[in-house]
Design a protein around this motif. Structure first.
Motif, short mmCIF file in Angstrom:
data_model
loop_
_atom_site.label_atom_id
_atom_site.label_comp_id
_atom_site.label_asym_id
_atom_site.label_seq_id
_atom_site.Cartn_x
_atom_site.Cartn_y
_atom_site.Cartn_z
N UNK A 401 -48.13 7.60 5.64
CA UNK A 401 -49.32 8.13 6.31
C UNK A 401 -49.65 9.53 5.81
N UNK A 402 -48.64 10.37 5.67
CA UNK A 402 -48.88 11.72 5.16
C UNK A 402 -49.45 11.66 3.74
N UNK A 403 -48.89 10.79 2.91
CA UNK A 403 -49.36 10.63 1.53
C UNK A 403 -50.83 10.20 1.51
N UNK A 404 -51.20 9.25 2.33
CA UNK A 404 -52.57 8.75 2.36
C UNK A 404 -53.52 9.77 2.99
N UNK A 405 -53.05 10.50 3.99
CA UNK A 405 -53.86 11.56 4.58
C UNK A 405 -54.17 12.65 3.57
N UNK A 406 -53.24 12.85 2.64
CA UNK A 406 -53.42 13.87 1.59
C UNK A 406 -54.21 13.34 0.41
N UNK A 407 -54.92 12.21 0.60
CA UNK A 407 -55.77 11.64 -0.44
C UNK A 407 -54.97 11.29 -1.69
N UNK A 408 -53.71 10.91 -1.53
CA UNK A 408 -52.91 10.49 -2.66
C UNK A 408 -52.44 11.62 -3.54
N UNK A 409 -52.45 12.84 -3.06
CA UNK A 409 -52.01 13.98 -3.86
C UNK A 409 -50.53 14.23 -3.56
N UNK A 410 -49.70 13.90 -4.53
CA UNK A 410 -48.26 13.92 -4.33
C UNK A 410 -47.75 15.32 -3.99
N UNK A 411 -48.29 16.34 -4.66
CA UNK A 411 -47.83 17.70 -4.40
C UNK A 411 -48.08 18.13 -2.97
N UNK A 412 -49.28 17.88 -2.49
CA UNK A 412 -49.62 18.24 -1.11
C UNK A 412 -48.77 17.46 -0.12
N UNK A 413 -48.59 16.17 -0.39
CA UNK A 413 -47.82 15.33 0.53
C UNK A 413 -46.36 15.78 0.60
N UNK A 414 -45.76 16.05 -0.56
CA UNK A 414 -44.37 16.49 -0.58
C UNK A 414 -44.20 17.81 0.17
N UNK A 415 -45.19 18.72 0.00
CA UNK A 415 -45.11 20.01 0.70
C UNK A 415 -45.25 19.81 2.20
#
Length: 457
Positions: A401-415
């Motif tokens: 969910x966090x990954x998809x909320x971040x529009x698929x941006x791995x850097x933002x999701x990991x942070x």
């Protein structure tokens, strides 16, 4: 009705030669006389606050009530009390009807002050104010009954009859601009206030509300986003479109958003369920519905303010979760009242599911939840995502969910998750194996994202 009060307050001001202020018995401002004096002392802090905030402080109320104004049948002189913020003495004219105090007319005291004959004439005017307040209080109670009948009636002739009765009770105001507020959950232990106690309310009532099936795991706090209420409704009747998403970051297994954890399941019923007799009437199976008058279609502040005060008024019972409120689009007339209630209930559900939307959410601001809350009740999770939604895979679901909320941006999701990017990729690969979805495919992402958001509801 407001104009009638103003005329009577102006009449008292004219009789006594000083500006008068009218408040209800809860010390909420109803009307005030014009201030045209060169003496700034006639605008002491208490009067200024009452006019600007439409309510007196608890300290001021306590000081005034200590002089027996709730029992008095005639004028009461009250001395100044700087420690309570009362810098000038007052004359209180209790507003009564059939022996019951319904409000107060306030005058700043001066020497020699009004004569006994003048005060007697002013008290005659307060009798007329009392009759108006009593009529409005009775109408408010009747209006609440009619309002509840509209919100709980079956579709068809029953709804049409209830709506006609409400229009009759509203009178000319039925064609005015209004919105609907939903505050949920509203515990059966929480006494519903009267319509007069809520600024701008024409009617309010409690209605059935689906009780959550399980606790909702809250996301970490996040800065208010587009879902935060600002009091501005959409430019058009359909509301603004769903905000666009940022593009991918180009990394393999590319990226996804979010600021928090996946929540457990709450009620998955359609908001219309809360309207009908089939709604759960258990201990916490209620919501508070409020019909709020508006002055302009682009100013939701009266409804948002009323909703916020109701949310904060009393805490929900232990174990029932967070209270939130939803505000519908503004509409003129009562034809769309059922749609307004659906929108308000949907916005409240969204605020309960996603704390970043709350505690007060406008229907125009809840994005995809406008569609998700309209899904039929009782839907089972999509078979592809059912395994991921099991409690054993809560961490994987949260990561997705966090990954998809971040529009698929791995850097933002990991942070946002506080993990290494490689850990994120590993978890996402497990999600793909568990669901059979390809997170590089747009439709697969959409399906998973919808399933995760629907699970919050």
């Amino acid at each position: 009705m407001k104009g009638d009060y103003q005329e009577l307050v102006d009449e008292i001001s004219g009789l006594l030669g000083v500006p008068a202020t009218l408040e209800n018995r809860d010390f909420e401002l109803i009307a005030f006389g014009a201030h045209d004096s060169d003496d700034d002392s006639t605008m002491d802090p208490v009067r200024t606050r009452s006019i600007l905030t439409r309510k007196s402080t608890a300290e001021v109320r306590s000081w005034f009530e200590g002089f027996g104004i709730t029992r008095a049948a005639g004028p009461v002189r009250i001395p100044a009390a700087p420690e309570a913020g009362v810098l000038r003495g007052r004359i209180c004219l209790p507003v009564r009807h059939r022996g019951i105090v319904l409000g107060y007319v306030w005058l700043l005291d001066s020497r020699p002050g009004p004569t006994a004959a003048q005060l007697a004439s002013a008290m005659d005017v307060t009798d007329r104010i009392g009759a108006l307040l009593a009529d409005e209080e009775r109408a408010g109670a009747d209006l609440s009954r009619e309002f509840r009948a509209v919100l709980t009636a079956e579709r068809g002739w029953q709804y049409d009859m209830a709506l006609a009765a409400l229009r009759t009770a509203l009178g000319p105001a039925a064609d005015g601009l209004h919105t609907v507020v939903c505050v949920a959950p509203w515990s059966s232990l929480d006494e519903a206030p009267s319509a007069r106690a809520v600024a701008g309310a024409s009617a309010l009532c409690t209605v059935p509300w689906p009780r959550p099936r399980g606790p909702v795991e809250q996301r970490p706090a996040a800065a208010p986003g587009p879902g935060a209420v600002t009091g501005a409704p959409p430019a058009g009747p359909g509301g603004p479109g769903v905000p666009g998403r940022d593009g991918r970051d180009g990394t393999a297994g590319s990226g996804r958003t979010g600021q928090g954890a996946r929540g457990g399941r709450g009620p998955d019923e359609d908001p219309r369920t809360a309207l009908g007799p089939a709604g759960d009437g258990g201990a916490d199976g209620h919501a508070l519905a409020v019909l709020v008058r508006l002055r302009a279609a682009d100013v939701l502040a009266p409804a948002v303010g009323a909703a916020g005060r109701l949310v904060e008024a009393t805490g929900t019972r232990a174990g029932t979760g967070t209270r939130a409120a939803g505000v519908a689009l503004p509409r003129r007339g009562t034809v769309g009242l059922d749609a307004s209630w659906r929108e308000a209930a949907s916005a409240a559900r969204a605020a309960l599911a996603e704390p970043r939307h709350g505690p007060v959410a406008a229907w125009a601001s809840i994005g995809p939840y406008r569609l998700l809350t309209a899904l039929p009740s009782g839907l089972s999770p999509d078979p592809v995502t059912a395994a991921l939604l099991a409690p054993a895979h809560a961490e994987l679901a949260r990561t997705a969910e966090v990954f998809l909320d971040c529009a698929g941006q791995a850097g933002r999701a990991a942070a946002a998750l506080g993990i290494h990017r490689q850990t994120l990729y590993y978890r996402l690969s497990r999600v793909e194996r568990l669901t059979g979805l390809d997170l590089d495919e747009g439709e697969d992402r959409l399906l998973l994202h919808m399933a995760l958001k629907a699970a919050r509801l």
